[in-house]
Design a protein around this motif. Structure first.
Motif, short mmCIF file in Angstrom:
data_model
loop_
_atom_site.label_atom_id
_atom_site.label_comp_id
_atom_site.label_asym_id
_atom_site.label_seq_id
_atom_site.Cartn_x
_atom_site.Cartn_y
_atom_site.Cartn_z
N VAL A 34 -14.19 29.04 -52.32
CA VAL A 34 -14.88 30.20 -51.75
C VAL A 34 -15.19 31.17 -52.89
N ASP A 35 -16.47 31.32 -53.18
CA ASP A 35 -16.90 32.22 -54.26
C ASP A 35 -17.06 33.62 -53.70
N ALA A 36 -15.93 34.31 -53.59
CA ALA A 36 -15.89 35.66 -53.05
C ALA A 36 -15.56 36.63 -54.17
N GLU A 37 -15.48 37.91 -53.83
CA GLU A 37 -15.05 38.91 -54.81
C GLU A 37 -13.67 38.54 -55.37
N LYS A 38 -12.79 38.06 -54.48
CA LYS A 38 -11.51 37.49 -54.89
C LYS A 38 -11.56 36.00 -54.50
N PRO A 39 -11.94 35.13 -55.41
CA PRO A 39 -12.20 33.73 -55.05
C PRO A 39 -10.94 33.02 -54.56
N ALA A 40 -11.18 31.99 -53.74
CA ALA A 40 -10.07 31.23 -53.17
C ALA A 40 -10.38 29.74 -53.22
N VAL A 41 -9.32 28.95 -53.36
CA VAL A 41 -9.39 27.50 -53.25
C VAL A 41 -8.58 27.10 -52.03
N ILE A 42 -9.20 26.37 -51.10
CA ILE A 42 -8.54 25.97 -49.86
C ILE A 42 -8.27 24.47 -49.90
N GLU A 140 1.84 34.01 -41.66
CA GLU A 140 2.18 33.89 -40.24
C GLU A 140 0.90 33.89 -39.42
N ASP A 141 1.05 33.51 -38.15
CA ASP A 141 -0.07 33.53 -37.23
C ASP A 141 -0.68 34.93 -37.15
N ASP A 142 -2.01 34.99 -37.15
CA ASP A 142 -2.77 36.23 -37.03
C ASP A 142 -2.78 37.09 -38.30
N ASP A 143 -2.25 36.57 -39.40
CA ASP A 143 -2.44 37.25 -40.67
C ASP A 143 -3.91 37.21 -41.07
N THR A 144 -4.30 38.09 -41.99
CA THR A 144 -5.63 38.04 -42.59
C THR A 144 -5.47 38.04 -44.11
N ILE A 145 -6.43 37.41 -44.77
CA ILE A 145 -6.45 37.35 -46.23
C ILE A 145 -7.73 38.05 -46.69
N ASP A 146 -7.57 39.09 -47.44
CA ASP A 146 -8.69 39.90 -47.91
C ASP A 146 -9.22 39.33 -49.22
N LEU A 147 -10.43 38.78 -49.17
CA LEU A 147 -11.08 38.26 -50.38
C LEU A 147 -12.07 39.27 -50.97
N GLY A 148 -11.98 40.50 -50.54
CA GLY A 148 -12.86 41.55 -51.05
C GLY A 148 -14.10 41.69 -50.20
N ASP A 149 -15.05 40.78 -50.38
CA ASP A 149 -16.29 40.85 -49.62
C ASP A 149 -16.32 39.88 -48.45
N ARG A 150 -15.20 39.22 -48.17
CA ARG A 150 -15.08 38.38 -46.99
C ARG A 150 -13.61 38.26 -46.62
N GLN A 164 1.64 24.09 -40.73
CA GLN A 164 0.19 24.07 -40.89
C GLN A 164 -0.46 25.34 -40.33
N VAL A 165 -1.44 25.83 -41.07
CA VAL A 165 -2.34 26.87 -40.59
C VAL A 165 -3.77 26.40 -40.79
N VAL A 166 -4.69 27.02 -40.05
CA VAL A 166 -6.11 26.87 -40.33
C VAL A 166 -6.65 28.25 -40.68
N PHE A 167 -7.72 28.26 -41.46
CA PHE A 167 -8.34 29.51 -41.89
C PHE A 167 -9.73 29.64 -41.29
N HIS A 168 -10.07 30.84 -40.82
CA HIS A 168 -11.40 31.12 -40.31
C HIS A 168 -12.08 32.11 -41.26
N ASP A 169 -13.12 31.65 -41.92
CA ASP A 169 -13.93 32.50 -42.80
C ASP A 169 -14.97 33.18 -41.93
N ARG A 170 -14.82 34.49 -41.73
CA ARG A 170 -15.72 35.21 -40.84
C ARG A 170 -17.16 35.21 -41.36
N THR A 171 -17.32 35.29 -42.66
CA THR A 171 -18.67 35.37 -43.23
C THR A 171 -19.46 34.10 -42.99
#
Length: 303
Positions: A34-42, A140-150, A164-171
């Protein structure tokens, strides 16, 4: 798509996926960048072919470095490369389900369990690199991860594994499914069951699929393999497939009264995926049958 290739997830900006060449086959293991302000590798692959993954990350991020490494769960086909990514990107934080954290800090038991589960397929793995405790935090469930612009929303999905968790990218309106929605075979446009031992729980898997349906995203980004447009009917079919698969194993156990014979039956009759070849397709059948047997032992034959 061939192993070692990096592509943009169709219809998105700043979202890429990479074929890790897992098990020396095409279109089995995905890593997302994910090429965000704070990039992530999933997800991170199994640690083999990691130099290719490093190159793909550098390409996707135009030389920038990840802020986060996000394995969906501790199984080594998703988290086996996390320690190597942490070593390469020294400022990155690893985030995983709180139950996964101790296994990634000290992977000894994880390695032992993986060897028992995958058997001869272990030849495709490498020993995972431990992640220092000060480099990893629990989710934990219902946490959010702030990537800056997403933002990524975190949802527990314990049916495949309790960590296991799944991630939902809102953008991108994309859900990164890990193994919560099965294995997507692109050539057949079909979702297949993944039911590995020892913690597969079919009823909880169905609840996890329902959770993804409630999110109602535009895209599903499968750990195995690649992105697909979301379709509630396809996930309904997967829920039916889970029920039918467990029932088929239950009936074959009653018929043969020998678990090894049951396993060999499903290995012998495994449908071969062209992209995977016979070895991986049969190994997948063996793993899934053992997991279904373990589930039936846990819940009881009458469940």
């Amino acid at each position: 798509m061939a192993r070692g290739e990096l592509e943009t997830v169709p219809g998105t900006e700043g979202l890429f996926y990479y074929d890790t060449g897992m098990y020396d086959v095409d279109e089995y293991g995905s890593v997302y960048v994910v090429d965000a302000e704070k990039p992530a590798v999933i997800d991170t692959g199994i640690g083999t072919n990691r130099e290719g993954l490093f190159d793909a990350i550098d390409e996707a991020l135009s030389g920038r470095v990840p802020a986060y490494v996000l394995p969906t769960h501790a199984h080594l086909d998703h988290a086996g490369g996390a320690g190597y990514l942490a070593r390469r990107y020294s400022d990155a934080t690893v985030l995983a389900h709180e139950r996964a954290v101790p296994h990634l800090v000290d992977p000894e038991r994880l390695v032992e369990g993986t060897k028992a589960a995958v058997g001869e397929q272990w030849k495709y793995y490498v020993e995972p690199a431990p992640i220092p405790e000060d480099r990893i935090d629990g989710l934990e469930d219902d946490d959010t991860i702030d990537l800056g612009d997403r933002t990524l929303d975190v949802h527990e999905a314990p049916g495949h594994a309790p960590h296991q968790v799944v991630f939902h990218d809102r953008t991108a309106d994309a859900v990164f499914t890990g193994d919560a929605a099965g294995i997507y075979v692109r050539d057949d446009d079909e979702i297949r069951v993944t039911s590995p031992p020892p913690q597969f729980h079919a009823k909880q898997c169905i609840d996890d699929v329902k959770m993804i349906q409630e999110v109602d995203p535009e895209l599903l980004c499968f750990g195995h393999f690649g992105p697909r447009e979301y379709d509630a009917d396809v996930l309904d079919e997967y829920k039916r497939t889970l029920v039918e698969w467990v029932e088929a194993v239950k009936q074959k156990r009653r018929e043969l009264d020998d678990d090894e014979a049951v396993i060999e039956h499903f290995v012998k009759h495994a449908r071969i995926v062209d992209a995977w070849g016979g070895e991986k397709s049969r190994a997948e059948a063996r793993l899934n049958t053992r997991g279904a047997i373990a589930y039936l032992d846990y819940v009881g034959e009458d469940a």
